[in-house]
Scaffold this motif. Structure first.
Motif, PDB file in Angstrom:
ATOM      1  N   ARG A  45     -23.592 -36.582 -24.989  1.00 27.02           N
ATOM      2  CA  ARG A  45     -22.647 -36.879 -26.091  1.00 27.02           C
ATOM      3  C   ARG A  45     -22.311 -35.613 -26.889  1.00 27.02           C
ATOM      4  N   LEU A  46     -23.308 -34.727 -27.067  1.00 24.69           N
ATOM      5  CA  LEU A  46     -23.045 -33.468 -27.778  1.00 24.69           C
ATOM      6  C   LEU A  46     -21.996 -32.637 -27.037  1.00 24.69           C
ATOM      7  N   ALA A  47     -22.163 -32.477 -25.728  1.00 21.33           N
ATOM      8  CA  ALA A  47     -21.215 -31.685 -24.931  1.00 21.33           C
ATOM      9  C   ALA A  47     -19.824 -32.315 -24.980  1.00 21.33           C
ATOM     10  N   TRP A  48     -19.780 -33.630 -24.910  1.00 21.67           N
ATOM     11  CA  TRP A  48     -18.491 -34.337 -24.928  1.00 21.67           C
ATOM     12  C   TRP A  48     -17.826 -34.225 -26.301  1.00 21.67           C
ATOM     13  N   GLU A  87     -26.920 -34.259 -34.986  1.00 20.61           N
ATOM     14  CA  GLU A  87     -27.836 -33.246 -35.533  1.00 20.61           C
ATOM     15  C   GLU A  87     -29.152 -33.264 -34.739  1.00 20.61           C
ATOM     16  N   ASN A  88     -29.511 -34.434 -34.202  1.00 18.90           N
ATOM     17  CA  ASN A  88     -30.756 -34.516 -33.438  1.00 18.90           C
ATOM     18  C   ASN A  88     -30.669 -33.743 -32.128  1.00 18.90           C
ATOM     19  N   ALA A  89     -29.524 -33.836 -31.461  1.00 18.85           N
ATOM     20  CA  ALA A  89     -29.334 -33.088 -30.213  1.00 18.85           C
ATOM     21  C   ALA A  89     -29.363 -31.587 -30.510  1.00 18.85           C
ATOM     22  N   ARG A  90     -28.740 -31.200 -31.619  1.00 20.42           N
ATOM     23  CA  ARG A  90     -28.731 -29.764 -31.954  1.00 20.42           C
ATOM     24  C   ARG A  90     -30.132 -29.292 -32.325  1.00 20.42           C
TER      25      ARG A  90
END
Ligand code: HEM
Length: 306
Positions: A45-48, A87-90
């Protein structure tokens, strides 16, 4: 207008495979995160969401957004409600950025999406480096899709605005085989409370949210979807209320042209993997001219006996 000249890159496949491996190890290490789904879906989801800010057809000098500048790390874009919980993925990737300080955020975040797809059993995704960090004047806000909308809206956003075909649009949204919707962001490892709100939707699309499959399409066609009775936003539940769909997911079976591809992918997982791999690479490269640049393909940890 963006200056999207590529980084003059001195790193080779071995360097990027090392970054891939570190990301993959993080996914393994924190497999209990988010009710044992782990971080894989959040990285996809972050990349998308970094890439899906693209506005304007390729070749047009006035486009904006896309993955190039890594701008989802900056407050203007990070605080877009559509990016809640990312923010969690980062957080997961911060230590990797510190270790490999030479990699740009755009390259790291897109590579993390590729890593997650492959480690969760999905297809190999060809990936190219060279993005450069840009400042807040290039950050986007309010351009990511609204899940409450219909097929015309989805087509307007993916086909007319971003330049995908109907087929690519359907393939991409099939990534909802992974992960779940959250009312609150999942609690980070070692933390006591959530970092903040999620999307406000709740539930998983499939029973195997940490495996990349064509299950999303099969369920769209084969289960019975009715509106969930609750005080939250309009969403749909399956016959035993174990799984969910968003209004924008159901749009893919309400529109005959989209539905044709849903049927094809529900039947043919190999075809789905092939088309998803191409569409996901295209998504990660929107607005960037990679013509003639090296494409990298990574080995999974399993393939390296790690
Ligand atoms: C999660 C909407 C397209 C991948 C979500 C969530 C929403 C959403 C509301 C829940 C977020 C949360 O509460 O944590 C949409 C809409 C789309 C779309 C409206 C287009 C019409 C895509 C595409 C991809 C994607 C194109 C990837 C190629 C994901 C993944 C998750 C997710 C993997 C799970 C994240 C997690 O478990 O933390 N999406 N999405 N989505 N989306 Fe989408």
């Amino acid at each position: 207008t963006l200056n999207v000249a590529l980084n003059d890159d001195k790193h080779d496949l071995k360097d990027y495979q090392q970054v891939y491996n570190d990301i993959a190890q993080k996914i393994r290490e924190y497999d209990e995160y988010d009710e044992a789904i782990g971080f894989g879906p959040a990285l996809v989801r972050l990349a998308w969401h970094l890439s899906g800010t693209f506005v304007g057809p390729k070749g047009c000098p006035h486009f904006s957004g896309g993955s190039y500048g890594g701008t989802i790390r900056l407050p203007k874009e990070a605080k877009d409600p559509a990016n809640n919980a990312l923010e969690n993925a980062r957080w997961l990737l911060d230590p990797i950025k510190s270790k490999y300080s030479w990699i740009s955020y755009g390259d790291l975040y897109t590579l993390s999406g590729v890593t997650a797809i492959q480690e969760l059993g999905g297809p190999k995704i060809k990936w190219r480096p060279g993005r450069k960090d840009l400042g807040e004047e290039y950050a986007s806000n309010s351009v990511l899709p609204d899940a409450s909308r219909d097929a015309d809206y989805v087509r307007g956003l993916f086909v007319r605005r971003m330049g995908f075909t109907d087929q690519e649009t359907v393939a991409l949204i099939g990534a909802h085989a992974l992960g779940s919707c959250h009312i609150q962001a999942p609690i980070l490892p070692g933390a006591k409370e959530s970092t903040g709100p999620g999307s406000g939707y709740t539930g998983r699309w499939t029973a195997s949210p940490n495996f990349f499959t064509n299950e999303f399409f099969r369920l769209l066609l084969e289960d019975k979807w009715t509106q969930k009775k609750w005080s939250g936003p309009v969403q749909y539940q399956n016959s035993d209320d174990s799984l969910m769909m968003l209004p924008a997911d159901l749009a893919l079976v309400e529109d005959p042209a989209f539905k044709k591809f849903v049927q094809e992918y529900a039947k043919d997982q190999d075809k789905y993997f092939k088309d998803f791999a191409a569409a996901f690479q295209k998504l990660l490269e929107l607005g960037i001219d990679f013509k003639g640049k090296r494409e990298f393909e990574f080995k999974t940890l399993d393939e390296q006996d790690i």
